[in-house]
Design a protein around this motif. Structure first.
Motif, PDB file in Angstrom:
ATOM      1  N   GLU A 232       0.825  -1.209   0.000  1.00 27.47           N
ATOM      2  CA  GLU A 232       0.000   0.000   0.000  1.00 27.47           C
ATOM      3  C   GLU A 232       0.864   1.267   0.000  1.00 27.47           C
ATOM      4  O   GLU A 232       0.523   2.264  -0.634  1.00 27.47           O
ATOM      5  CB  GLU A 232      -0.938  -0.013   1.202  1.00 27.47           C
ATOM      6  N   GLN A 233       2.002   1.194   0.703  1.00 27.10           N
ATOM      7  CA  GLN A 233       2.878   2.374   0.735  1.00 27.10           C
ATOM      8  C   GLN A 233       3.496   2.636  -0.636  1.00 27.10           C
ATOM      9  O   GLN A 233       3.784   3.772  -0.986  1.00 27.10           O
ATOM     10  CB  GLN A 233       3.948   2.199   1.802  1.00 27.10           C
ATOM     11  N   GLU A 234       3.671   1.543  -1.404  1.00 25.90           N
ATOM     12  CA  GLU A 234       4.130   1.715  -2.790  1.00 25.90           C
ATOM     13  C   GLU A 234       3.032   2.351  -3.626  1.00 25.90           C
ATOM     14  O   GLU A 234       3.292   3.211  -4.470  1.00 25.90           O
ATOM     15  CB  GLU A 234       4.404   0.330  -3.389  1.00 25.90           C
ATOM     16  N   ASN A 235       1.788   1.930  -3.382  1.00 27.63           N
ATOM     17  CA  ASN A 235       0.657   2.451  -4.163  1.00 27.63           C
ATOM     18  C   ASN A 235       0.281   3.875  -3.775  1.00 27.63           C
ATOM     19  O   ASN A 235      -0.291   4.603  -4.579  1.00 27.63           O
ATOM     20  CB  ASN A 235      -0.569   1.544  -3.989  1.00 27.63           C
ATOM     21  N   TYR A 236       0.561   4.238  -2.525  1.00 25.90           N
ATOM     22  CA  TYR A 236       0.228   5.591  -2.042  1.00 25.90           C
ATOM     23  C   TYR A 236       1.482   6.180  -1.394  1.00 25.90           C
ATOM     24  O   TYR A 236       1.590   6.223  -0.164  1.00 25.90           O
ATOM     25  CB  TYR A 236      -0.918   5.531  -1.017  1.00 25.90           C
ATOM     26  N   PRO A 237       2.448   6.612  -2.214  1.00 28.78           N
ATOM     27  CA  PRO A 237       3.727   7.059  -1.654  1.00 28.78           C
ATOM     28  C   PRO A 237       3.534   8.191  -0.637  1.00 28.78           C
ATOM     29  O   PRO A 237       2.703   9.080  -0.835  1.00 28.78           O
ATOM     30  CB  PRO A 237       4.492   7.566  -2.886  1.00 28.78           C
ATOM     31  N   GLY A 238       4.286   8.082   0.451  1.00 31.70           N
ATOM     32  CA  GLY A 238       4.256   9.137   1.468  1.00 31.70           C
ATOM     33  C   GLY A 238       3.225   8.914   2.556  1.00 31.70           C
ATOM     34  O   GLY A 238       3.192   9.656   3.535  1.00 31.70           O
ATOM     35  N   GLU A 239       2.372   7.899   2.397  1.00 28.26           N
ATOM     36  CA  GLU A 239       1.343   7.646   3.417  1.00 28.26           C
ATOM     37  C   GLU A 239       1.789   6.488   4.306  1.00 28.26           C
ATOM     38  O   GLU A 239       2.063   5.395   3.803  1.00 28.26           O
ATOM     39  CB  GLU A 239       0.006   7.239   2.767  1.00 28.26           C
ATOM     40  N   ALA A 240       1.856   6.686   5.605  1.00 30.36           N
ATOM     41  CA  ALA A 240       2.240   5.602   6.510  1.00 30.36           C
ATOM     42  C   ALA A 240       1.025   4.951   7.159  1.00 30.36           C
ATOM     43  O   ALA A 240       1.047   3.785   7.526  1.00 30.36           O
ATOM     44  CB  ALA A 240       3.168   6.140   7.578  1.00 30.36           C
ATOM     45  N   TRP A 241      -0.058   5.737   7.335  1.00 30.18           N
ATOM     46  CA  TRP A 241      -1.254   5.241   8.023  1.00 30.18           C
ATOM     47  C   TRP A 241      -2.474   5.289   7.120  1.00 30.18           C
ATOM     48  O   TRP A 241      -2.672   6.246   6.377  1.00 30.18           O
ATOM     49  CB  TRP A 241      -1.549   6.117   9.256  1.00 30.18           C
ATOM     50  N   SER A 242      -3.302   4.284   7.216  1.00 31.87           N
ATOM     51  CA  SER A 242      -4.651   4.358   6.664  1.00 31.87           C
ATOM     52  C   SER A 242      -5.519   5.010   7.748  1.00 31.87           C
ATOM     53  O   SER A 242      -5.376   4.702   8.936  1.00 31.87           O
ATOM     54  CB  SER A 242      -5.147   2.943   6.348  1.00 31.87           C
ATOM     55  N   LEU A 243      -6.372   5.919   7.318  1.00 33.11           N
ATOM     56  CA  LEU A 243      -7.213   6.670   8.264  1.00 33.11           C
ATOM     57  C   LEU A 243      -8.669   6.244   8.141  1.00 33.11           C
ATOM     58  O   LEU A 243      -9.069   5.659   7.140  1.00 33.11           O
ATOM     59  CB  LEU A 243      -7.068   8.173   8.000  1.00 33.11           C
ATOM     60  N   LEU A 244      -9.441   6.573   9.158  1.00 30.23           N
ATOM     61  CA  LEU A 244     -10.852   6.180   9.200  1.00 30.23           C
ATOM     62  C   LEU A 244     -11.730   7.406   9.369  1.00 30.23           C
ATOM     63  O   LEU A 244     -11.387   8.324  10.112  1.00 30.23           O
ATOM     64  CB  LEU A 244     -11.132   5.342  10.462  1.00 30.23           C
ATOM     65  N   GLU A 245     -12.903   7.357   8.729  1.00 29.95           N
ATOM     66  CA  GLU A 245     -14.000   8.248   9.110  1.00 29.95           C
ATOM     67  C   GLU A 245     -15.048   7.318   9.696  1.00 29.95           C
ATOM     68  O   GLU A 245     -15.466   6.366   9.033  1.00 29.95           O
ATOM     69  CB  GLU A 245     -14.600   8.930   7.895  1.00 29.95           C
ATOM     70  N   ILE A 246     -15.456   7.584  10.917  1.00 35.86           N
ATOM     71  CA  ILE A 246     -16.462   6.739  11.578  1.00 35.86           C
ATOM     72  C   ILE A 246     -17.756   7.553  11.649  1.00 35.86           C
ATOM     73  O   ILE A 246     -17.740   8.689  12.135  1.00 35.86           O
ATOM     74  CB  ILE A 246     -16.008   6.335  12.989  1.00 35.86           C
ATOM     75  N   TRP A 247     -18.826   6.968  11.162  1.00 36.35           N
ATOM     76  CA  TRP A 247     -20.113   7.664  11.146  1.00 36.35           C
ATOM     77  C   TRP A 247     -21.138   6.879  11.957  1.00 36.35           C
ATOM     78  O   TRP A 247     -21.156   5.635  11.920  1.00 36.35           O
ATOM     79  CB  TRP A 247     -20.689   7.715   9.728  1.00 36.35           C
ATOM     80  N   VAL A 248     -22.029   7.614  12.618  1.00 37.63           N
ATOM     81  CA  VAL A 248     -23.223   7.009  13.223  1.00 37.63           C
ATOM     82  C   VAL A 248     -24.453   7.646  12.581  1.00 37.63           C
ATOM     83  O   VAL A 248     -24.516   8.879  12.429  1.00 37.63           O
ATOM     84  CB  VAL A 248     -23.246   7.190  14.755  1.00 37.63           C
ATOM     85  N   LEU A 249     -25.387   6.775  12.177  1.00 40.26           N
ATOM     86  CA  LEU A 249     -26.647   7.237  11.577  1.00 40.26           C
ATOM     87  C   LEU A 249     -27.809   6.649  12.360  1.00 40.26           C
ATOM     88  O   LEU A 249     -27.646   5.656  13.076  1.00 40.26           O
ATOM     89  CB  LEU A 249     -26.737   6.796  10.110  1.00 40.26           C
ATOM     90  N   ARG A 250     -28.977   7.299  12.214  1.00 35.29           N
ATOM     91  CA  ARG A 250     -30.163   6.874  12.964  1.00 35.29           C
ATOM     92  C   ARG A 250     -31.312   6.648  11.980  1.00 35.29           C
ATOM     93  O   ARG A 250     -31.419   7.362  10.985  1.00 35.29           O
ATOM     94  CB  ARG A 250     -30.533   7.992  13.944  1.00 35.29           C
ATOM     95  N   ARG A 251     -32.147   5.654  12.314  1.00 38.51           N
ATOM     96  CA  ARG A 251     -33.326   5.426  11.474  1.00 38.51           C
ATOM     97  C   ARG A 251     -34.232   6.653  11.528  1.00 38.51           C
ATOM     98  O   ARG A 251     -34.380   7.263  12.600  1.00 38.51           O
ATOM     99  CB  ARG A 251     -34.065   4.192  11.999  1.00 38.51           C
ATOM    100  N   LYS A 252     -34.799   7.012  10.414  1.00 41.85           N
ATOM    101  CA  LYS A 252     -35.654   8.211  10.363  1.00 41.85           C
ATOM    102  C   LYS A 252     -36.988   7.950  11.036  1.00 41.85           C
ATOM    103  O   LYS A 252     -37.487   6.836  11.006  1.00 41.85           O
ATOM    104  CB  LYS A 252     -35.918   8.583   8.907  1.00 41.85           C
ATOM    105  N   GLY A 253     -37.552   9.004  11.593  1.00 37.17           N
ATOM    106  CA  GLY A 253     -38.960   8.920  12.024  1.00 37.17           C
ATOM    107  C   GLY A 253     -39.138   8.599  13.474  1.00 37.17           C
ATOM    108  O   GLY A 253     -38.320   8.094  14.160  1.00 37.17           O
TER     109      GLY A 253
END
Ligand SMILES: C[S@@+](CC[C@H](N)C(=O)[O-])C[C@H]1O[C@@H](n2cnc3c(N)ncnc32)[C@H](O)[C@@H]1O
Length: 253
Positions: A232-253
């Motif tokens: 992955e570091q070869e595919n994305y030079p300069g990146e050491a960490w993969s990062l996350l976006e964590i989302w919480v969603l709620r059922r409508k209504g």
């Protein structure tokens, strides 16, 4: 499992052999340990902030909530969210095959846990260890009618769904069907999902739009996920960490 079954961004490392092992120890050694897979600390933090207080209040009279781990694998994120275990506690619990069979923590609220995954071995482990009460072995991208009904039925009955490092493997049509099933139930219900960076960003954007069409956005955080592999570091030079976006969603209504 062939590559035609499991979809993975070609710039992302494939871990398919690890997911189909008959014990979580290779997952622990080759992913948690080798790549500092710390994401469950942040999945837990987000769950504790945005879902846990509601879940504990809802179950105060002992009535269990239906908890679904979608693309659950060996259950590390169930251990983090439902059992409140951190990254180090999960690593310790999975230090060898024998210790992995007994979970070193208790559920933090009454729950009926359904796990859905393509890996029969991972599901069998989770059931044997008591993490999962029910399992659905499914290739969610090409399910038989019975399997589709079981997976969508679990989603339609769910009060809480967690799906971490997971939606990236699924076709848009599969994601839409599973989300439609979850959104179809009446009453309050929550979903915790996460998105990996820097992989397959267009797909993540499309998934976010599908989520927002069907559910209400509650909150989010950004965090480290794990270290990038050498490939992955070869595919994305300069990146050491993969990062996350964590989302919480709620059922409508
Ligand atoms: C990275 S693991 C996620 C484990 C855990 N949720 C986490 O965040 O660490 C991805 C899981 O998705 C499963 N998976 C991949 N393709 C799938 C498919 N087509 N249908 C069902 N499960 C699939 C794999 O077997 C694996 O257990």
């Amino acid at each position: 499992m062939s590559d035609s079954v499991v979809k993975t961004d070609e710039k992302k490392q494939h871990f398919d052999d690890i997911y189909v092992a008959d014990s979580p120890v290779p997952f622990k050694e080759q992913i948690l340990d080798a790549l500092d897979y710390v994401s469950d600390d942040f999945n837990r933090q987000t769950f504790d902030r945005l879902i846990l207080p509601w879940a504990q209040q809802q179950t105060a009279d002992g009535t269990p909530l239906n908890f679904v781990d979608l693309c659950a694998c060996f259950g590390n994120t169930t251990m983090a969210t439902l059992y409140g275990m951190d990254f180090q506690a999960i690593r310790h619990n999975w230090r060898d095959r024998e210790s992995a069979l007994q979970i070193d923590a208790e559920r933090r609220f009454p729950a009926h846990v359904s796990a859905i995954d393509i890996s029969g071995n991972a599901l069998a482990y989770g059931k044997a260890a008591g993490l999962y009460d029910e399992t659905v072995e499914a290739d969610l991208n090409a399910p038989s009618p019975e399997v589709r009904q079981a997976a969508e039925g679990a989603m339609a009955e769910a009060d809480i769904v967690i799906s971490t490092a997971a939606l990236v493997y699924l076709e848009p049509e599969a994601i839409a069907r599973l989300l439609d099933a979850f959104a179809s139930k009446r009453g309050e219900g929550y979903m915790l999902v996460n998105f990996l960076n820097p992989f397959a960003l267009e797909m993540a954007d499309a998934t976010k739009r599908m989520l927002l069409e069907r559910l209400e956005f509650v909150g989010s955080m950004a965090s480290r996920h794990r270290r990038m592999s050498a490939l992955e570091q070869e595919n994305y030079p300069g990146e050491a960490w993969s990062l996350l976006e964590i989302w919480v969603l709620r059922r409508k209504g």
